[in-house]
Design a protein around this motif. Structure first.
Motif: not given
Ligand code: MN
Length: 207
Positions: A25-27, A81-83, A166-168, A170-172
């Protein structure tokens, strides 16, 4: 046109630390949406034509329209950020930094464990959605910081570039860890590949 960084592992490869549905879902949903929205915004911003994402995030003030500027901030930030986040995760993570980064962590924080404690605390204390960062400058100095939403250190100054995020949001972590951000942060260190972080540090510094 910007593209999501390809994953060199499958969505279930980080189990049990980060679960398959969260990764999928995240990606394929969250990161993809940031990327699509960024690409759509680029069509309205000739000033950014052909520019790198680093340049765009360091020069948001070149966009006069505040709605479009917010789109670049949120979706450009989300893309970048996600890359970084997905690239630094690995099912074969090296658990300790190497070379110049290792030396710098020892001289700055005393130990790798102490750095991890400080980064974890920063991530725990970030109120609401956001990120915790380890950044470097051209001299190889290290800095811990946090940001809200999809902001990042590139937007704050020309000096610092993140090498670990560090992704904080909640979806992470919410599907597996619910409200227990602390448990997600413990698991994060199990799949954070210090070999990638060390290589990025070397590429950005003059060491
Ligand atoms: Mn994220």
């Amino acid at each position: 046109m910007f593209k999501q960084i390809p994953l060199d592992y499958s969505f279930d490869a980080l189990e049990p630390f980060i679960d398959e549905l969260t990764m999928f879902t995240h990606y394929t949903k969250h990161h993809r949406a940031y990327t699509d929205n960024l690409n759509a915004a680029l069509e309205k911003a000739p000033v950014f034509a052909g520019r790198s994402i680093d340049y765009i995030l360091r020069n948001l003030d070149k966009i006069e329209d505040s709605t479009l500027r917010t789109t670049f901030r949120n979706d450009g930030g989300g893309f970048y950020n996600h890359n970084l986040y997905f690239w630094t995760l690995s099912p074969r993570a090296k658990k300790v930094p190497t070379g110049a980064l290792h030396e710098k962590i020892l001289s700055t924080f005393g130990s790798v464990e102490h750095l991890k404690e400080q980064l974890t605390s920063a991530a725990e204390e970030q109120f609401g959605s956001g990120w915790a960062w380890l950044s470097t400058n051209a001299s190889g100095d290290l800095q811990i910081s946090t940001s809200s939403n999809q902001d990042n250190p590139l937007m704050v100054s020309d000096e610092w570039t993140p090498i670990l995020g560090i992704d904080v949001w909640e979806h992470a972590y919410y599907l597996k860890y619910k409200n227990l951000r602390e448990d997600y942060l413990k698991a994060f260190w199990e799949v954070l590949d210090w070999a990638k972080v060390s290589a990025l540090y070397n590429s950005l510094t003059n060491n």
